[in-house]
Write an enzyme that holds these catalytic residues in place. Structure first.
Site: not given
Length: 169
Positions: A135-139
């Site tokens: 779940v790419p919260c870094h994006r």
């Protein structure tokens, strides 16, 4: 309920993978800001058992290797949100749909979940994401394009964004 876990070494640090019989429920860096909070929430719901083999955990370990070496851009490991409010889970589902290398703002995510006035709540939910990288919260960036927070460290967020930008998507 029993949940199984294993530690996984990655180029960006040690991670813990926690799985049910059929899905990954947590993936986080062991030095992240909320690591102990998430593990406590999981322990409140289930018995955590360390294992040396688990098909779901082995699958994510292989996928992480491919991801960090630029050979994998989407994860196939089944996931399940066993913690979090319905609102938080809606935010995490929206993040899950972000394409590899894409960027979004907190406001963008609030609009995607049809809660445009909930930007602060979206930001808080993103900060509690139990499935780092998948779940790419870094994006997610601030409205002004700056990095904003990342509970696994701004150095990792910057490195992940750079890695994804330098891979042919």
């Amino acid at each position: 309920m029993i949940l199984y876990y294993q530690l996984i070494n990655t180029p960006m640090g040690e991670m813990i993978a926690v799985a049910s019989d059929s899905a990954l429920v947590n993936l986080s860096f062991t030095d992240s800001d909320d690591y102990h909070t998430v593990i406590s929430k999981l322990k409140a719901q289930a018995h955590l058992k360390h294992v040396s083999f688990h098909p779901v955990i082995n699958q994510i370990a292989l996928e992480l290797e491919g991801y960090f070496h630029g050979a994998l851009q989407s994860f196939e490991t089944p996931i399940d949100f066993v913690i979090g409010t319905p609102f938080q889970q809606s935010v995490w589902r929206a993040l899950y749909d972000l394409d590899y290398g894409a960027r979004a703002t907190y406001s963008d995510i609030a609009h995607i979940i049809q809660k445009p006035k909930s930007v602060r709540a979206v930001s808080s939910a993103i900060g509690q994401n139990p499935l780092s990288l998948i779940v790419p919260c870094h994006r997610v960036l601030r409205k002004d394009g700056k990095l904003g927070g990342f509970n696994s460290g701004i150095h990792r967020k910057k490195a992940l964004l750079t890695m994804e930008a330098n891979t042919d998507a």
